[in-house]
Design an enzyme around this catalytic site. Structure first.
Site, PDB file in Angstrom:
ATOM      1  N   LYS A  74     -43.164  13.985  -5.666  1.00 34.12           N
ATOM      2  CA  LYS A  74     -43.003  13.416  -4.320  1.00 34.12           C
ATOM      3  C   LYS A  74     -44.326  13.523  -3.575  1.00 34.12           C
ATOM      4  O   LYS A  74     -45.037  14.541  -3.687  1.00 34.12           O
ATOM      5  CB  LYS A  74     -41.916  14.180  -3.573  1.00 34.12           C
ATOM      6  CG  LYS A  74     -41.562  13.585  -2.215  1.00 34.12           C
ATOM      7  CD  LYS A  74     -40.424  14.368  -1.557  1.00 34.12           C
ATOM      8  CE  LYS A  74     -39.970  13.721  -0.260  1.00 34.12           C
ATOM      9  NZ  LYS A  74     -38.891  14.461   0.401  1.00 34.12           N
ATOM     10  N   SER A 149     -34.976  11.656   1.685  1.00 35.15           N
ATOM     11  CA  SER A 149     -36.261  11.004   1.699  1.00 35.15           C
ATOM     12  C   SER A 149     -36.967  10.951   0.350  1.00 35.15           C
ATOM     13  O   SER A 149     -37.922  10.219   0.200  1.00 35.15           O
ATOM     14  CB  SER A 149     -37.168  11.708   2.716  1.00 35.15           C
ATOM     15  OG  SER A 149     -37.428  13.035   2.312  1.00 35.15           O
ATOM     16  N   SER A 173     -32.735  15.764   1.447  1.00 38.54           N
ATOM     17  CA  SER A 173     -33.639  14.785   0.833  1.00 38.54           C
ATOM     18  C   SER A 173     -33.735  14.798  -0.683  1.00 38.54           C
ATOM     19  O   SER A 173     -34.272  13.861  -1.258  1.00 38.54           O
ATOM     20  CB  SER A 173     -35.041  14.935   1.412  1.00 38.54           C
ATOM     21  OG  SER A 173     -35.085  14.278   2.631  1.00 38.54           O
TER      22      SER A 173
HETATM   23  N1  GLN Z   1     -32.398  12.846   6.595  1.00 41.29           N
HETATM   24  C1  GLN Z   1     -32.808  14.113   7.095  1.00 41.29           C
HETATM   25  C2  GLN Z   1     -33.912  13.937   8.105  1.00 41.29           C
HETATM   26  O1  GLN Z   1     -34.300  12.845   8.315  1.00 41.29           O
HETATM   27  C3  GLN Z   1     -33.260  15.006   5.981  1.00 41.29           C
HETATM   28  C4  GLN Z   1     -34.563  14.647   5.432  1.00 41.29           C
HETATM   29  C5  GLN Z   1     -35.103  15.669   4.484  1.00 41.29           C
HETATM   30  O2  GLN Z   1     -34.372  16.439   3.880  1.00 41.29           O
HETATM   31  N2  GLN Z   1     -36.406  15.699   4.387  1.00 41.29           N
HETATM   32  O3  GLN Z   1     -34.389  14.844   8.692  1.00 41.29           O
END
Ligand code: GLN
Length: 482
Positions: A74, A149, A173
């Site tokens: 990532k 994400s 994410s």
């Molecule tokens: N969707 C959540 C956010 O936008 C989690 C994202 C994540 O785990 N990085 O904060």
């Protein structure tokens, strides 16, 4: 597609050419319509592969746990000499001078980095649509999102554009895209994996974790990245340097999970995680729970009353931490630096105005507001108190149950463009994942069926540092359940 464990065995015995394996993956990436990658490292990867093919029989190479495995990383994880953008314009062109601890561990164990994957900008999102590099698509249906994400990592693994991948999980994410793409993703206990070199979004919530097609590959990768690191003071000392064959400790010689993995297991099913859930998703989760019952587990429904506050607390805390973390991106030290320099305020504002996307700006503004004098107690402090209640509720539930089971996401992958115009509707999608980060407990998402031809994810949550049990249960389900 071959699993990572089979690929390693093949490479170590000389039956699989690492170069051919990796060249085939790059061909697949070239033909792909998914947009999984921001940066590819073809030349260095193929060169490393040729070296592996030449030297695999040497004792030093035979000892490497991940010898020759193509892995996708990532783009929120720092890689020395390889562009690391966090999918943001502001970091475009930024090449870190050092490796994250997890990357050092992967290299030590012989894994080969094939590229950096697409994601929501600075990990802020649930669909990989906030990336400056355009959205990633779901391999099961190109009109749908892969989740986020870590959408690029999950889609790449699901489509055979990498054998395994790393993601990071602040509020879901890793688990959300694993669920939407029909593969396995694990968020370790907070403090299990070093965060050194992970570009911070919300430090108190996030962990780096493995994404793979099978539970065993997930366990193998977790084993490597959990290497001890003195540079992350929040890491808890649970294992010693290097791989411990932790992944093998629960497998017998035939590779079959011992029968007691599930028999006698007490599963808790918290009702709140089914509220507002798509009926077909709920049905699939219940089918899995009944499968566990057939395999010798017992289950009990329970109530976790504070879960309804989890989303609000999570977003206040995550945005507050983000507003402070992202202050370092000023164009002076990293990435984007364009236009004429004027006085500091003008230059700083222009670079940040041009460099950050809309969602990132929204969160910086909201987070700054929540932390400002006069509002701090009302929002941030209140959210911290709610966090403690949520943590206690998980601890309580896990006293009388070995594991909790629930849907990872309340629905299957939605259409591209369907929610991105309405940020609140995206935040609401995280309803079943964020509480787990607030509590810091470990959790895995494994595939458990389909609805409308799209995969459904079953989420299993365990006690602190009981990744071992979660993996054993998930492995038994993968072998006998589905
Ligand atoms: N969707 C959540 C956010 O936008 C989690 C994202 C994540 O785990 N990085 O904060």
């Amino acid at each position: 597609m071959v699993t990572a464990i089979d690929a390693i065995a093949g490479i170590k015995s000389g039956q699989i050419s690492c170069e051919t394996l990796i060249a085939e993956i790059y061909e697949r990436i070239e033909r792909s319509k998914l947009n999984c990658y921001i940066t590819l490292t073809r030349e260095s990867a193929l060169e490393e592969a040729r070296d592996v093919d030449k030297r695999y029989a040497e004792p030093d190479f035979q000892r490497k746990t991940l010898l020759g495995v193509p892995i996708a990383i990532k783009d929120s994880i720092s890689t020395a000499g390889i562009q690391t953008t966090c999918a943001s314009r502001i970091l475009t062109g930024y090449v870190p001078p050092y490796d994250a601890t997890v990357i050092e561990a992967l290299k030590r164990e012989g894994a080969i980095i094939i590229g950096k994957t697409n994601m929501d900008e600075f990990c802020m999102g649930t669909s990989t649509e906030t990336s400056y590099y355009g959205p990633t698509k779901n391999p099961h249906d190109l009109t749908r999102v892969p989740g986020g994400s870590s959408g690029g990592s999950a889609a790449a693994v699901a489509a055979g554009e990498a054998l395994i991948a790393l993601g990071s999980d602040t509020g879901g994410s890793i688990r959300c895209p694993a669920s939407f793409c029909g593969i396995v993703g694990l968020k370790p206990t907070y403090g299990f994996v070093s965060r050194y070199g992970l570009i911070a979004y919300a430090n108190s919530l996030e962990q780096i974790g493995p994404i793979a097609t099978t539970v065993k590959d997930t366990a193998l990768l977790l084993d490597v990245i959990a290497a001890r690191d003195w540079r992350d003071s929040t890491q808890v000392k649970v294992k010693t340097e290097g791989p411990s064959n932790y992944h093998c400790s629960w497998l017998n010689e035939t590779g079959i999970v011992p029968g007691d993995a599930i028999s006698g297991l007490r599963i808790g099913v918290p009702r709140e995680f089914f509220e507002g859930c798509d009926p077909e998703v709920a049905r699939a989760i219940w089918n899995s729970i009944h499968k566990f019952e057939e395999l010798g587990a017992t289950y009990e429904e329970l109530s976790m009353r504070n879960m309804k506050y989890a989303l609000a607390a999570y977003y206040v805390i995550a945005m507050s931490e983000a507003s402070s973390n992202l202050a370092r991106f000023d164009g002076l030290r990293y990435g984007l630096r364009e236009g004429k320099d004027e006085d500091w305020h003008t230059t700083f504002s222009r670079i940040r105005g041009d460099g950050f996307g809309e969602e990132v700006k929204r969160r910086i503004i909201l987070g700054t507001y929540a932390l400002s004098a006069g509002y701090y107690g009302k929002y941030y402090l209140k959210a911290l108190k709610v966090r403690t209640l949520i943590k206690r509720e998980f601890e309580e539930a896990l006293k009388t149950h070995d594991i909790l089971a629930m849907p990872t996401m309340p629905f299957v992958a939605f259409k591209l463009g369907e929610r991105i115009q309405d940020p609140l509707s995206l935040y609401l999608a995280d309803v079943n994942t964020v509480s787990i980060n607030l509590a810091g407990v470990p959790s895995i998402s494994i595939p458990c069926g389909f609805s409308h031809n799209m995969p459904i994810g079953l989420q299993l949550v365990g006690r602190y540092f009981e990744e071992d049990l979660i993996l054993r249960v998930a492995e038994a389900y993968e072998q006998r359940g589905s």
